[in-house]
Write a protein that holds these residues in place. Structure first.
Motif, PDB file in Angstrom:
ATOM      1  N   ALA A  79       4.389  -6.228 -31.077  1.00  0.00           N
ATOM      2  CA  ALA A  79       3.859  -4.863 -31.046  1.00  0.00           C
ATOM      3  C   ALA A  79       3.843  -4.265 -32.448  1.00  0.00           C
ATOM      4  N   GLY A  80       4.880  -4.534 -33.220  1.00  0.00           N
ATOM      5  CA  GLY A  80       4.937  -4.039 -34.584  1.00  0.00           C
ATOM      6  C   GLY A  80       3.873  -4.660 -35.467  1.00  0.00           C
ATOM      7  N   ARG A  81       3.663  -5.961 -35.319  1.00  0.00           N
ATOM      8  CA  ARG A  81       2.641  -6.647 -36.119  1.00  0.00           C
ATOM      9  C   ARG A  81       1.248  -6.100 -35.819  1.00  0.00           C
ATOM     10  N   GLU A  82       0.959  -5.911 -34.540  1.00  0.00           N
ATOM     11  CA  GLU A  82      -0.368  -5.409 -34.151  1.00  0.00           C
ATOM     12  C   GLU A  82      -0.612  -4.006 -34.698  1.00  0.00           C
ATOM     13  N   ALA A  83       0.396  -3.133 -34.596  1.00  0.00           N
ATOM     14  CA  ALA A  83       0.238  -1.768 -35.087  1.00  0.00           C
ATOM     15  C   ALA A  83       0.105  -1.729 -36.602  1.00  0.00           C
ATOM     16  N   LEU A  84       0.838  -2.592 -37.291  1.00  0.00           N
ATOM     17  CA  LEU A  84       0.756  -2.657 -38.750  1.00  0.00           C
ATOM     18  C   LEU A  84      -0.655  -3.044 -39.184  1.00  0.00           C
ATOM     19  N   THR A  85      -1.238  -4.005 -38.490  1.00  0.00           N
ATOM     20  CA  THR A  85      -2.596  -4.455 -38.820  1.00  0.00           C
ATOM     21  C   THR A  85      -3.639  -3.404 -38.476  1.00  0.00           C
ATOM     22  N   GLU A  86      -3.477  -2.761 -37.333  1.00  0.00           N
ATOM     23  CA  GLU A  86      -4.507  -1.842 -36.836  1.00  0.00           C
ATOM     24  C   GLU A  86      -4.436  -0.458 -37.471  1.00  0.00           C
ATOM     25  N   ARG A  95       4.078  15.230 -38.508  1.00  0.00           N
ATOM     26  CA  ARG A  95       3.565  15.185 -37.137  1.00  0.00           C
ATOM     27  C   ARG A  95       2.598  16.338 -36.855  1.00  0.00           C
ATOM     28  N   VAL A  96       2.797  17.500 -37.497  1.00  0.00           N
ATOM     29  CA  VAL A  96       1.943  18.651 -37.212  1.00  0.00           C
ATOM     30  C   VAL A  96       0.664  18.640 -38.043  1.00  0.00           C
ATOM     31  N   LEU A  97       0.532  17.664 -38.933  1.00  0.00           N
ATOM     32  CA  LEU A  97      -0.695  17.538 -39.713  1.00  0.00           C
ATOM     33  C   LEU A  97      -1.415  16.263 -39.271  1.00  0.00           C
ATOM     34  N   ASN A  98      -1.406  15.231 -40.118  1.00  0.00           N
ATOM     35  CA  ASN A  98      -2.128  13.999 -39.780  1.00  0.00           C
ATOM     36  C   ASN A  98      -1.216  12.902 -39.251  1.00  0.00           C
ATOM     37  N   GLY A  99       0.068  13.235 -38.999  1.00  0.00           N
ATOM     38  CA  GLY A  99       1.054  12.191 -38.728  1.00  0.00           C
ATOM     39  C   GLY A  99       1.287  11.853 -37.273  1.00  0.00           C
ATOM     40  N   THR A 100       0.436  12.345 -36.364  1.00  0.00           N
ATOM     41  CA  THR A 100       0.571  11.956 -34.969  1.00  0.00           C
ATOM     42  C   THR A 100      -0.519  10.949 -34.628  1.00  0.00           C
ATOM     43  N   TYR A 101      -0.125   9.692 -34.476  1.00  0.00           N
ATOM     44  CA  TYR A 101      -1.045   8.630 -34.079  1.00  0.00           C
ATOM     45  C   TYR A 101      -0.861   8.377 -32.575  1.00  0.00           C
ATOM     46  N   GLN A 102      -1.732   7.569 -32.062  1.00  0.00           N
ATOM     47  CA  GLN A 102      -1.631   7.227 -30.646  1.00  0.00           C
ATOM     48  C   GLN A 102      -0.260   6.645 -30.309  1.00  0.00           C
ATOM     49  N   GLY A 103       0.285   5.866 -31.248  1.00  0.00           N
ATOM     50  CA  GLY A 103       1.580   5.239 -31.024  1.00  0.00           C
ATOM     51  C   GLY A 103       2.719   6.229 -30.869  1.00  0.00           C
ATOM     52  N   PRO A 290       6.265   5.348 -39.417  1.00  0.00           N
ATOM     53  CA  PRO A 290       5.125   4.435 -39.530  1.00  0.00           C
ATOM     54  C   PRO A 290       4.681   3.941 -38.153  1.00  0.00           C
ATOM     55  N   PRO A 291       3.393   3.659 -37.986  1.00  0.00           N
ATOM     56  CA  PRO A 291       2.884   3.208 -36.688  1.00  0.00           C
ATOM     57  C   PRO A 291       3.551   1.937 -36.180  1.00  0.00           C
ATOM     58  N   SER A 292       3.929   1.040 -37.071  1.00  0.00           N
ATOM     59  CA  SER A 292       4.584  -0.189 -36.631  1.00  0.00           C
ATOM     60  C   SER A 292       5.956   0.110 -36.026  1.00  0.00           C
ATOM     61  N   VAL A 293       6.628   1.140 -36.531  1.00  0.00           N
ATOM     62  CA  VAL A 293       7.963   1.495 -36.031  1.00  0.00           C
ATOM     63  C   VAL A 293       7.871   2.093 -34.632  1.00  0.00           C
TER      64      VAL A 293
END
Length: 411
Positions: A79-86, A95-103, A290-293
């Motif tokens: 899961a971490g590898r996939e998120a790191l790549t994507e 989080r209140v600016l650009n830091g909320t991703y789907q993950g 980070p998204p991978s985390v």
């Protein structure tokens, strides 16, 4: 050719480091005795949740808080590898600016499902979760009633919020009630407890304490950092084990223990909880994970829901180690195993450091804990078991403790 001059720098008057002189002297004395620095160990290579290479030697890890052994789980790593790549290596924003991703949303959904709660909020560390939640909900004029052995992040949250701190003797139900009784009528009250206390590995009497807190109209926050994933039928912690999970207002936890990565969280059923995303400074003003985390965390949390077999094996490891060390003659922090932490009490810091080094030379890593972090001025060798430790590894650990203990003169 020029001469090389070595200057000796004398600290100026009013040196801001002078407050640390006693600690500096203690550390220098310890290192001068020839003991390796127990607070600066380097792991050259991590082989598994229970093994690493330290000082060129394969070493059993018994001081990592990796309770459920999720750090090398294949699904978590994938899961971490996939998120790191994507999604790339980081969010570069709050989080209140650009830091909320789907993950991040998926991770919070996993937490809500795990705890059966309406709200979940993910922080960049467990420390920030306590700092942010406590400082935001308990401010000037409010009272925080807390166990005197509470974690540093809890005290720091109280200080940041400028609330009145009212400590009580560790795990003392009567002392807690006396403190609550003295708080002025109508004042805001927050009781803060921990499920498992990290130094001795002992469990709080939450059932009784939560009932008393509610009787006096206080809100209750429980830090389950050292019990999430392991204690309770579904791994929801001491709140679940003692049947008070629906009675507490906030549960704080971390991803750096049983979840096997880094980050912190708060879950709650309070109907106004979502406003915290706009008023909690350590959440608003910190770059998000980070998204991978968050991908590894979400995957790990969902797997912990079905970790009954791992929990059973970890309890067996804890009982075996506790009994074995007791039988060898070591003094432990609890009479019976209460968690995955087994604390071995040392006579003093010097012999504690010698014992720590003797174990490391045997091929075993544990934590050396010293005052002021420890209660009652104790020096501890703190062992934290993992569900991935085999029964054979636990027996090997006991043999190492026996040899090191005899060599240092502890047993």
């Amino acid at each position: 050719m020029t001469d090389t001059i070595t200057a000796t720098h004398t600290p100026p008057a009013g040196d801001l480091f002078s407050k640390f002189d006693d600690l500096i002297q203690t550390r220098e004395t310890l290192l001068a005795s020839g003991v390796e620095d127990p607070f600066n160990l380097v792991m050259e290579k991590v082989l598994s949740p229970t093994r690493a290479v330290c000082n060129g030697r394969e070493t059993i890890l018994l001081g990592t808080y990796n309770y459920m052994g999720m750090t090398f789980d294949p699904d978590v790593l994938e899961a971490g590898r996939e998120a790191l790549t994507e999604f790339g290596s980081g969010t570069t924003g709050s989080r209140v600016l650009n830091g909320t991703y789907q993950g991040h949303r998926e991770c919070e959904d996993a937490l809500k499902e795990f705890y059966g709660m309406d709200h979940a909020m993910v922080f960049s560390t467990g420390y920030q979760a306590n700092l942010g939640i406590i400082a935001t909900i308990a401010g000037k004029g409010d009272y925080v009633v807390l166990d005197i052995d509470s974690h540093a992040s809890i005290y720091d949250g109280c200080a940041m919020g400028n609330a009145e701190i009212v400590p009580f003797r560790h795990n003392d139900i009567e002392a807690m009630e006396k403190r609550l009784r003295r708080i002025p009528e109508g004042a805001g009250k927050l009781v803060i407890l921990e499920g498992v206390y990290s130094m001795l590995g002992d469990v709080a009497p939450l059932k009784e304490m939560v009932a008393i807190a509610k009787q006096y109209g206080a809100m209750v926050l429980v830090d389950e950092a050292h019990s999430m994933g392991f204690i309770g039928e579904n791994g929801r912690g001491v709140c679940e084990e003692q049947g008070v999970i629906d009675d507490v207002d906030f549960i704080i936890g971390t991803f750096s223990k049983s979840v096997g990565t880094v980050g912190g969280f708060c879950v709650s059923n309070h109907p106004k909880f979502d406003i915290m995303r706009l008023v909690c400074r350590p959440y608003v003003f910190t770059a998000s994970l980070p998204p991978s985390v968050v991908a590894t965390a979400a995957t790990s949390i969902r797997k912990l829901m079905h970790g009954a077999n791992k929990r059973a094996h970890l309890w067996e490891n804890s009982r075996t180690l506790h009994k074995g060390l007791t039988d060898l003659g070591f003094e432990l922090g609890t009479k019976e195993p209460q968690s995955a932490i087994v604390a071995v009490i040392m006579p003093d810091l010097e012999r504690g450091a010698m014992m720590w080094e003797a174990l490391l030379k045997e091929g075993l890593y544990v934590n050396l804990a010293r005052p002021p972090a420890t209660p009652a001025g104790m020096t501890l060798l703190r062992c934290s078991l993992c569900a991935e430790h085999s029964a054979e590894e636990v027996q090997t650990v006991l043999s190492m403790f026996e040899r090191a203990g005899k060599a240092v003169g502890i047993i």
